[in-house]
Design a protein around this motif. Structure first.
Motif, PDB file in Angstrom:
ATOM      1  N   PHE A 125       0.648  -1.321   0.154  1.00 16.47           N
ATOM      2  CA  PHE A 125      -0.284  -0.257   0.029  1.00 16.47           C
ATOM      3  C   PHE A 125       0.897   1.460  -0.010  1.00 16.47           C
ATOM      4  CE2 PHE A 125      -2.834  -3.043   1.993  1.00 16.47           C
ATOM      5  CZ  PHE A 125      -4.036  -2.889   0.963  1.00 16.47           C
ATOM      6  N   ILE A 126       2.136   1.355  -0.218  1.00 13.36           N
ATOM      7  CA  ILE A 126       3.095   2.155  -0.335  1.00 13.36           C
ATOM      8  C   ILE A 126       2.814   3.266  -1.448  1.00 13.36           C
ATOM      9  CG2 ILE A 126       5.502   3.115  -0.632  1.00 13.36           C
ATOM     10  CD1 ILE A 126       6.266   0.504   1.080  1.00 13.36           C
ATOM     11  N   HIS A 127       2.563   2.761  -2.662  1.00 10.90           N
ATOM     12  CA  HIS A 127       2.335   3.438  -3.850  1.00 10.90           C
ATOM     13  C   HIS A 127       3.381   4.788  -4.169  1.00 10.90           C
ATOM     14  CE1 HIS A 127      -1.386   1.023  -3.878  1.00 10.90           C
ATOM     15  NE2 HIS A 127      -1.908   1.804  -3.169  1.00 10.90           N
ATOM     16  N   ARG A 128       4.427   4.108  -3.842  1.00  8.95           N
ATOM     17  CA  ARG A 128       5.633   5.174  -4.246  1.00  8.95           C
ATOM     18  C   ARG A 128       6.556   4.731  -5.415  1.00  8.95           C
ATOM     19  NH1 ARG A 128       6.095  10.403  -1.402  1.00  8.95           N
ATOM     20  NH2 ARG A 128       4.918  10.092   0.454  1.00  8.95           N
ATOM     21  N   GLY A 129       6.102   4.097  -6.137  1.00  8.83           N
ATOM     22  CA  GLY A 129       6.993   3.304  -7.080  1.00  8.83           C
ATOM     23  C   GLY A 129       7.477   2.128  -7.022  1.00  8.83           C
ATOM     24  N   PHE A 163       8.721   0.059  -3.520  1.00  3.36           N
ATOM     25  CA  PHE A 163       8.231  -1.045  -3.160  1.00  3.36           C
ATOM     26  C   PHE A 163       9.571  -2.394  -3.004  1.00  3.36           C
ATOM     27  CE2 PHE A 163       6.806  -5.274  -4.726  1.00  3.36           C
ATOM     28  CZ  PHE A 163       5.816  -5.551  -3.713  1.00  3.36           C
ATOM     29  N   ILE A 164      10.284  -2.512  -4.207  1.00  2.53           N
ATOM     30  CA  ILE A 164      11.481  -3.467  -4.040  1.00  2.53           C
ATOM     31  C   ILE A 164      12.165  -3.226  -2.752  1.00  2.53           C
ATOM     32  CG2 ILE A 164      13.839  -4.097  -5.219  1.00  2.53           C
ATOM     33  CD1 ILE A 164      12.236  -3.702  -7.860  1.00  2.53           C
ATOM     34  N   SER A 165      12.612  -1.956  -2.567  1.00  2.00           N
ATOM     35  CA  SER A 165      13.295  -1.698  -1.265  1.00  2.00           C
ATOM     36  C   SER A 165      12.829  -2.184  -0.309  1.00  2.00           C
ATOM     37  CB  SER A 165      13.771  -0.002  -1.148  1.00  2.00           C
ATOM     38  OG  SER A 165      14.490   0.219   0.058  1.00  2.00           O
ATOM     39  N   PHE A 166      11.568  -2.042   0.462  1.00  2.00           N
ATOM     40  CA  PHE A 166      10.905  -2.270   1.564  1.00  2.00           C
ATOM     41  C   PHE A 166      10.815  -3.787   1.468  1.00  2.00           C
ATOM     42  CE2 PHE A 166       9.525   2.292   1.710  1.00  2.00           C
ATOM     43  CZ  PHE A 166      10.270   2.468   3.093  1.00  2.00           C
ATOM     44  N   LEU A 167      10.249  -4.648   0.376  1.00  2.00           N
ATOM     45  CA  LEU A 167      10.161  -5.792   0.458  1.00  2.00           C
ATOM     46  C   LEU A 167      11.342  -6.755   0.442  1.00  2.00           C
ATOM     47  CD1 LEU A 167       8.018  -7.943  -0.425  1.00  2.00           C
ATOM     48  CD2 LEU A 167       8.747  -7.914  -2.597  1.00  2.00           C
ATOM     49  N   ASN A 188       8.366  14.024  -1.293  1.00  2.00           N
ATOM     50  CA  ASN A 188       7.480  14.024  -2.508  1.00  2.00           C
ATOM     51  C   ASN A 188       8.305  14.575  -4.022  1.00  2.00           C
ATOM     52  OD1 ASN A 188       5.068  12.940  -1.537  1.00  2.00           O
ATOM     53  ND2 ASN A 188       4.359  15.130  -0.668  1.00  2.00           N
ATOM     54  N   PHE A 189       9.356  14.886  -3.573  1.00  2.00           N
ATOM     55  CA  PHE A 189      10.068  15.345  -4.748  1.00  2.00           C
ATOM     56  C   PHE A 189      10.810  14.226  -5.476  1.00  2.00           C
ATOM     57  CE2 PHE A 189      14.252  17.163  -6.655  1.00  2.00           C
ATOM     58  CZ  PHE A 189      13.574  18.495  -7.465  1.00  2.00           C
ATOM     59  N   GLN A 190      10.840  14.212  -6.767  1.00  2.00           N
ATOM     60  CA  GLN A 190      11.304  13.222  -7.817  1.00  2.00           C
ATOM     61  C   GLN A 190      12.395  12.239  -7.318  1.00  2.00           C
ATOM     62  OE1 GLN A 190      12.334  14.165 -11.627  1.00  2.00           O
ATOM     63  NE2 GLN A 190      11.627  12.178 -12.352  1.00  2.00           N
ATOM     64  N   TYR A 191      12.138  11.327  -7.062  1.00  2.00           N
ATOM     65  CA  TYR A 191      13.464  10.180  -6.595  1.00  2.00           C
ATOM     66  C   TYR A 191      13.661  10.323  -4.892  1.00  2.00           C
ATOM     67  CZ  TYR A 191      14.106   9.785 -11.568  1.00  2.00           C
ATOM     68  OH  TYR A 191      13.637   9.611 -12.808  1.00  2.00           O
ATOM     69  N   ASN A 192      13.354  11.456  -4.205  1.00  2.00           N
ATOM     70  CA  ASN A 192      13.758  11.469  -2.869  1.00  2.00           C
ATOM     71  C   ASN A 192      13.543  10.326  -2.025  1.00  2.00           C
ATOM     72  OD1 ASN A 192      14.928  13.799  -3.356  1.00  2.00           O
ATOM     73  ND2 ASN A 192      13.874  15.038  -1.971  1.00  2.00           N
ATOM     74  N   TYR A 193      12.114   9.930  -2.009  1.00  2.55           N
ATOM     75  CA  TYR A 193      11.437   8.774  -1.552  1.00  2.55           C
ATOM     76  C   TYR A 193      12.429   7.431  -1.798  1.00  2.55           C
ATOM     77  CZ  TYR A 193       8.548   6.838   2.087  1.00  2.55           C
ATOM     78  OH  TYR A 193       7.935   6.140   3.205  1.00  2.55           O
ATOM     79  N   LEU A 194      12.627   7.251  -2.955  1.00  8.44           N
ATOM     80  CA  LEU A 194      13.461   6.251  -3.540  1.00  8.44           C
ATOM     81  C   LEU A 194      14.918   6.153  -2.739  1.00  8.44           C
ATOM     82  CD1 LEU A 194      13.829   3.748  -5.043  1.00  8.44           C
ATOM     83  CD2 LEU A 194      14.595   5.222  -7.061  1.00  8.44           C
ATOM     84  N   ILE A 195      15.550   7.392  -2.872  1.00  7.65           N
ATOM     85  CA  ILE A 195      16.589   7.426  -1.942  1.00  7.65           C
ATOM     86  C   ILE A 195      16.634   6.906  -0.543  1.00  7.65           C
ATOM     87  CG2 ILE A 195      18.811   9.141  -1.418  1.00  7.65           C
ATOM     88  CD1 ILE A 195      17.994  10.556  -4.115  1.00  7.65           C
ATOM     89  N   ILE A 196      15.523   7.782   0.030  1.00  8.09           N
ATOM     90  CA  ILE A 196      15.570   7.732   1.486  1.00  8.09           C
ATOM     91  C   ILE A 196      15.189   6.073   1.727  1.00  8.09           C
ATOM     92  CG2 ILE A 196      13.818   8.049   3.500  1.00  8.09           C
ATOM     93  CD1 ILE A 196      13.610  10.669   2.224  1.00  8.09           C
ATOM     94  N   ALA A 197      14.261   5.157   0.922  1.00  9.92           N
ATOM     95  CA  ALA A 197      14.346   4.147   1.112  1.00  9.92           C
ATOM     96  C   ALA A 197      15.241   2.938   1.412  1.00  9.92           C
ATOM     97  CB  ALA A 197      13.097   3.537   0.091  1.00  9.92           C
ATOM     98  N   PHE A 198      16.254   3.326   0.348  1.00 11.81           N
ATOM     99  CA  PHE A 198      17.489   2.581   0.240  1.00 11.81           C
ATOM    100  C   PHE A 198      18.310   2.883   1.421  1.00 11.81           C
ATOM    101  CE2 PHE A 198      15.788   1.142  -3.650  1.00 11.81           C
ATOM    102  CZ  PHE A 198      16.412  -0.265  -3.684  1.00 11.81           C
TER     103      PHE A 198
END
Length: 214
Positions: A107-111, A115-119, A176-186
């Motif tokens: 239910f993250i819906h952040r791309g 999803f892969i990072s948290f999984l 919400n800035f592009q790619y920021n949440y992806l960076i934070i996730a990893f």
């Protein structure tokens, strides 16, 4: 332990207390229209999200405190206490926190990357916890200690995730800035594991050798 090590340890404890106590304070009333849950109203309507959410946040809060205590000399020198807390940690991860995290991930819906990072993080957390437990059962205490460090590093990602979200919000463009949440996730868990690998490498032969079979 060096002065730097003690300072880092106390800082980690402060962040753990802030996160854990804050979680019970914010969500202990079980209201579904406050805080983070305001963003998850559609997920809540599925009937799956809310039980997983509570299992994860409350389970993780206790696990972080228990896991932190396990690295204390006083605790791991007390065989009965160490074994009891260890079982609480393992069962907490496997029965509550990790299963809840798996459900929440969908239910993250952040791309796809997030999803892969948290999984991946959650799966590594489960595997490292099970492996650490098996090492303890088999009396392989040195391997058990190294693997538990990995498990706790992945659990501590709950703390570092919120720390980075805070830093990105205050000093950057927010999540919400592009790619920021992806960076934070990893960023929330990969550096944690790398640090633990360094600790395991330099602490070879220094891990506790007391018998603490599960």
């Amino acid at each position: 332990m060096s002065v730097t090590g003690k300072v880092l340890r106390y800082l980690a404890l402060v962040w753990i207390l802030i996160l854990s106590l804050g979680t019970f304070y914010l969500y202990g009333n079980f209201k579904t229209d406050e805080g983070f849950l305001l963003l998850k109203q559609l997920a809540i309507k599925t009937g799956l999200y809310l039980p997983a959410f509570y299992a994860h946040i409350f389970g993780s809060s206790l696990i972080l405190l228990i896991g932190f205590a396990q690295f204390s000399k006083r605790v791991y020198s007390n065989k009965k206490l160490h074994r009891f807390l260890g079982r609480c940690y393992v069962f907490g991860v496997l029965l509550f926190s990790a299963p809840g995290a798996y459900v929440m991930t969908f239910f993250i819906h952040r791309g796809t990357g997030v999803f892969i990072s948290f999984l991946l993080q959650n799966t590594l957390w489960v595997l490292s916890t099970i492996t650490a437990w098996r090492f303890a059962v088999n009396g392989q205490i040195a391997k058990h200690a190294c693997m538990m460090r990995r498990s706790y590093a992945l659990a501590f990602a709950a703390v570092t995730l919120r720390l980075y979200i805070y830093l990105f919000t205050v000093f950057g463009n927010g999540v919400n800035f592009q790619y920021n949440y992806l960076i934070i996730a990893f960023l929330s868990w990969v550096p944690n594991l790398l640090l633990v690998e360094l600790i395991n490498y330099y602490d070879k032969g220094k891990v506790p050798t007391i018998a603490v079979k599960a």
